[in-house]
Design a protein around this motif. Sequence first.
Motif, PDB file in Angstrom:
ATOM      1  N   MET A 166       0.894  -1.296   0.060  1.00  0.00           N
ATOM      2  CA  MET A 166       0.056  -0.058  -0.050  1.00  0.00           C
ATOM      3  C   MET A 166       0.640   1.483   0.163  1.00  0.00           C
ATOM      4  N   ARG A 167       2.220   1.219  -0.277  1.00  0.00           N
ATOM      5  CA  ARG A 167       3.219   2.054  -0.080  1.00  0.00           C
ATOM      6  C   ARG A 167       3.294   2.850   1.112  1.00  0.00           C
ATOM      7  N   ASN A 168       2.948   2.163   2.083  1.00  0.00           N
ATOM      8  CA  ASN A 168       3.334   2.575   3.495  1.00  0.00           C
ATOM      9  C   ASN A 168       4.749   2.293   3.950  1.00  0.00           C
ATOM     10  N   GLU A 169       5.408   3.238   4.664  1.00  0.00           N
ATOM     11  CA  GLU A 169       6.814   3.048   5.015  1.00  0.00           C
ATOM     12  C   GLU A 169       6.760   1.868   6.166  1.00  0.00           C
ATOM     13  N   VAL A 170       7.715   0.922   5.804  1.00  0.00           N
ATOM     14  CA  VAL A 170       8.042  -0.206   6.891  1.00  0.00           C
ATOM     15  C   VAL A 170       9.481   0.524   7.452  1.00  0.00           C
ATOM     16  N   ARG A 171       9.417   0.451   8.653  1.00  0.00           N
ATOM     17  CA  ARG A 171      10.671   1.047   9.480  1.00  0.00           C
ATOM     18  C   ARG A 171      11.041   0.026  10.531  1.00  0.00           C
ATOM     19  N   MET A 172      12.215   0.231  10.750  1.00  0.00           N
ATOM     20  CA  MET A 172      12.985  -0.553  11.858  1.00  0.00           C
ATOM     21  C   MET A 172      13.540   0.361  12.981  1.00  0.00           C
ATOM     22  N   GLN A 173      13.270  -0.090  14.162  1.00  0.00           N
ATOM     23  CA  GLN A 173      13.429   0.582  15.387  1.00  0.00           C
ATOM     24  C   GLN A 173      15.008   0.449  15.783  1.00  0.00           C
ATOM     25  N   LEU A 174      15.596   1.337  16.206  1.00  0.00           N
ATOM     26  CA  LEU A 174      16.936   1.834  16.514  1.00  0.00           C
ATOM     27  C   LEU A 174      17.241   1.947  18.050  1.00  0.00           C
ATOM     28  N   GLY A 175      16.493   1.442  18.872  1.00  0.00           N
ATOM     29  CA  GLY A 175      16.666   1.929  20.261  1.00  0.00           C
ATOM     30  C   GLY A 175      17.809   1.159  20.987  1.00  0.00           C
ATOM     31  N   ASP A 176      18.106  -0.172  20.481  1.00  0.00           N
ATOM     32  CA  ASP A 176      19.119  -0.942  21.133  1.00  0.00           C
ATOM     33  C   ASP A 176      20.057  -1.407  20.143  1.00  0.00           C
ATOM     34  N   PRO A 177      21.324  -1.877  20.491  1.00  0.00           N
ATOM     35  CA  PRO A 177      22.115  -2.496  19.410  1.00  0.00           C
ATOM     36  C   PRO A 177      21.375  -3.491  18.648  1.00  0.00           C
ATOM     37  N   MET A 178      21.808  -3.640  17.637  1.00  0.00           N
ATOM     38  CA  MET A 178      20.758  -4.337  16.528  1.00  0.00           C
ATOM     39  C   MET A 178      21.543  -5.934  16.304  1.00  0.00           C
ATOM     40  N   ARG A 179      20.934  -7.081  16.423  1.00  0.00           N
ATOM     41  CA  ARG A 179      21.220  -8.375  16.107  1.00  0.00           C
ATOM     42  C   ARG A 179      20.379  -8.416  14.927  1.00  0.00           C
ATOM     43  N   ILE A 180      21.029  -8.518  13.581  1.00  0.00           N
ATOM     44  CA  ILE A 180      20.171  -8.504  12.604  1.00  0.00           C
ATOM     45  C   ILE A 180      20.562  -9.702  11.629  1.00  0.00           C
ATOM     46  N   GLY A 181      19.356 -10.832  11.349  1.00  0.00           N
ATOM     47  CA  GLY A 181      19.694 -11.829  10.622  1.00  0.00           C
ATOM     48  C   GLY A 181      18.832 -11.629   9.330  1.00  0.00           C
ATOM     49  N   LEU A 182      19.558 -11.758   8.056  1.00  0.00           N
ATOM     50  CA  LEU A 182      18.811 -11.627   6.654  1.00  0.00           C
ATOM     51  C   LEU A 182      19.131 -12.933   6.149  1.00  0.00           C
ATOM     52  N   LEU A 183      17.885 -13.560   5.859  1.00  0.00           N
ATOM     53  CA  LEU A 183      17.849 -15.170   5.349  1.00  0.00           C
ATOM     54  C   LEU A 183      17.165 -14.953   3.897  1.00  0.00           C
ATOM     55  N   ALA A 184      18.056 -15.280   2.711  1.00  0.00           N
ATOM     56  CA  ALA A 184      17.752 -15.058   1.409  1.00  0.00           C
ATOM     57  C   ALA A 184      18.465 -15.840   0.508  1.00  0.00           C
ATOM     58  N   SER A 185      17.772 -16.299  -0.402  1.00  0.00           N
ATOM     59  CA  SER A 185      18.882 -17.251  -1.590  1.00  0.00           C
ATOM     60  C   SER A 185      19.470 -16.291  -2.440  1.00  0.00           C
ATOM     61  N   SER A 186      20.271 -16.852  -3.254  1.00  0.00           N
ATOM     62  CA  SER A 186      21.079 -16.071  -4.165  1.00  0.00           C
ATOM     63  C   SER A 186      20.081 -15.383  -5.182  1.00  0.00           C
ATOM     64  N   GLY A 187      20.164 -14.342  -5.586  1.00  0.00           N
ATOM     65  CA  GLY A 187      19.309 -13.775  -6.517  1.00  0.00           C
ATOM     66  C   GLY A 187      18.011 -12.979  -5.937  1.00  0.00           C
TER      67      GLY A 187
END
Length: 268
Positions: A10-31
């Motif tokens: 719907m073109r709404n912004e998706v935002r990530m909170q930055l309050g604490d040190p981030m432990r980010i995992g990004l799972l995705a295949s090639s391409g």
Amino acid sequence: MDMLVGYDKMRNEVRMQLGDPMRIGLLASSGSGKTTLLQNIVLMLSRELREKVQFIGFDPKLTSLFSIEPRFSVPVFTQPATWLPTMNKIEQIMNDRLAEMKARGWAKIDPVRHGGEFPQIIVVVEELPSLINNTELSKNEQNAIREWFGSYLRMARAANMGILVASQTFDSGVTIATSIRSQFNIRFIGRCSIGDANLFCEGQTDKCNVLRLAGPGEFFFAQDDFNQWVRFKTWYTDEERIRTMAQAYSVDNRDIGLGWRVSNPFED
């Protein structure tokens, strides 16, 4: 404080909170657009946190972090012989920070109040299996790297240190133990196998169905609550522009935004 990671249908912004040190995992295949999202996250963190964030990168793929390298505190580590010594140094920095924190009577190093003196250090890893299982490393070195992830993820938060890991799988038989994987409080899932997605979304496949992702650049996102997943699409930026943005962020702390246009601070 938060930052933009993309837009929903719907073109709404998706935002990530930055309050604490981030432990980010990004799972995705090639391409899937995994590297594009990783680059966007680093650039947006640079934009929002400015001088209060530093990056240290590991890139077994040799070129994935090249465009954003100007924003890293030291050159990206691509050679296997450098990985474990660098990780040990990072752990020493963490232990030194924790000792200083204790000496000052702090419960933790707060990213907002103490970020000027102790910038958030984020370790960026591109393609976790290639880092851990690299054939140029001995079995002892591979096991030591696995153990490093465990100790770092358990203790880094209090020291205002975080991590951003991109991987095609977080299967404990290939990468890190389940107990270590559970430390990721921010998760992104792109196109990948249903089995890998089921592991990383903690079984919430009805809310995080990767078969619904239409193409590259589409992801599911959750932060802290893995019962709540948001589907969104990130933006694409060409390599030359990404590097220009990274260079601008490395010499100028002003909020230059996604337009990346900035006057050279060294010109009259």
